[in-house]
Scaffold this active site. Sequence first.
Site, PDB file in Angstrom:
ATOM      1  N   ASP A  20       0.804  -1.311  -0.015  1.00 21.06           N
ATOM      2  CA  ASP A  20      -0.047  -0.069  -0.075  1.00 21.06           C
ATOM      3  C   ASP A  20       0.788   1.101   0.090  1.00 21.06           C
ATOM      4  OD1 ASP A  20      -2.497   1.638   0.450  1.00 21.06           O
ATOM      5  OD2 ASP A  20      -1.761   1.916   2.650  1.00 21.06           O
ATOM      6  N   ASP A  22      -0.373   5.117   1.046  1.00 19.14           N
ATOM      7  CA  ASP A  22      -0.612   6.297   1.951  1.00 19.14           C
ATOM      8  C   ASP A  22      -0.668   5.516   3.273  1.00 19.14           C
ATOM      9  OD1 ASP A  22      -1.020   8.436   0.622  1.00 19.14           O
ATOM     10  OD2 ASP A  22      -2.699   7.482  -0.351  1.00 19.14           O
ATOM     11  N   THR A 115      -2.487   0.499  -4.473  1.00 16.74           N
ATOM     12  CA  THR A 115      -2.966   1.751  -3.749  1.00 16.74           C
ATOM     13  C   THR A 115      -4.426   2.013  -4.253  1.00 16.74           C
ATOM     14  OG1 THR A 115      -2.706   4.105  -3.574  1.00 16.74           O
ATOM     15  CG2 THR A 115      -1.725   3.212  -5.579  1.00 16.74           C
ATOM     16  N   SER A 116      -5.294   2.923  -3.405  1.00 20.96           N
ATOM     17  CA  SER A 116      -6.338   3.211  -3.614  1.00 20.96           C
ATOM     18  C   SER A 116      -6.339   4.447  -4.390  1.00 20.96           C
ATOM     19  CB  SER A 116      -7.404   3.348  -2.391  1.00 20.96           C
ATOM     20  OG  SER A 116      -7.635   2.213  -1.978  1.00 20.96           O
ATOM     21  N   LYS A 147     -10.697  -1.286  -2.024  1.00 22.01           N
ATOM     22  CA  LYS A 147     -10.410  -1.755  -0.804  1.00 22.01           C
ATOM     23  C   LYS A 147     -11.482  -1.446  -0.014  1.00 22.01           C
ATOM     24  CE  LYS A 147      -5.431  -1.342  -1.338  1.00 22.01           C
ATOM     25  NZ  LYS A 147      -4.356  -0.673  -0.677  1.00 22.01           N
ATOM     26  N   ASP A 172      -1.763   0.000   6.429  1.00 23.55           N
ATOM     27  CA  ASP A 172      -1.821   0.726   7.425  1.00 23.55           C
ATOM     28  C   ASP A 172      -3.404   0.936   8.034  1.00 23.55           C
ATOM     29  OD1 ASP A 172      -2.955   3.932   6.733  1.00 23.55           O
ATOM     30  OD2 ASP A 172      -2.386   2.414   5.223  1.00 23.55           O
TER      31      ASP A 172
END
Length: 227
Positions: A20, A22, A115-116, A147, A172
């Site tokens: 991931d 962020d 990643t989103s 996600k 995270d």
Amino acid sequence: MSASTTTAPVVLTAKALLLDMDGTLVNSDAVVERCWSEWAVSHGLDPQEALKVVHGRQGYATMAALLPERPMEINHAENAVMLARETAATDGVVPIAGAPAFMAAIAGLPHALVTSADAALATARMTAAALPMPEVRVTAESVQASKPHPEGFLKGAAALDVDPADCIVFEDSAAGITAGRAAGMRVIGVGPRAAAHTPTAHVPDLTHLTVTTTPDGSVQLTVRTGN
């Protein structure tokens, strides 16, 4: 000294790592929280409650969770505006402690960014944090479902031609940890948000990891779980 401060390291092996961005590689909390707090206030929502939902999800999915009666096309339109705003706001975006050394250590090993963020936002934040962009990446444009759906991690494993069970996810957020588990993967939780969601192992930051390789070429992670 109490026994609780001398926890033995956890050693995990994998064929590939799925990362991931962020909160895991990049600390963008200041930007994320500012933009989303302002959005929440503009929609009559409690910013603190909104920030419990936002981390790990694509923006449209956050909006849908907070405004469940609103048409999804409005969420997608507002998410496009939010992405542009976040992409332009890189002040205060810095690497998570240990991220530069970690990325250098895995440079020659199978890994992917999952990643989103969309591609533009991912590029802006990785650049602002002076971190190398992985060659293999799964961004918002690559998936149909945000996600906590596992699609992104499964696509990352497929792109690396590695069985999901042989992958380790770094995450995270609650949404990301849930997605990694749903993909059948082990999860290393990074930072304070991750601790409450029972990842396979948890580290305060990436300085608590050592990366080596085994004789068969697998990635070996020594995880020091204490503070």
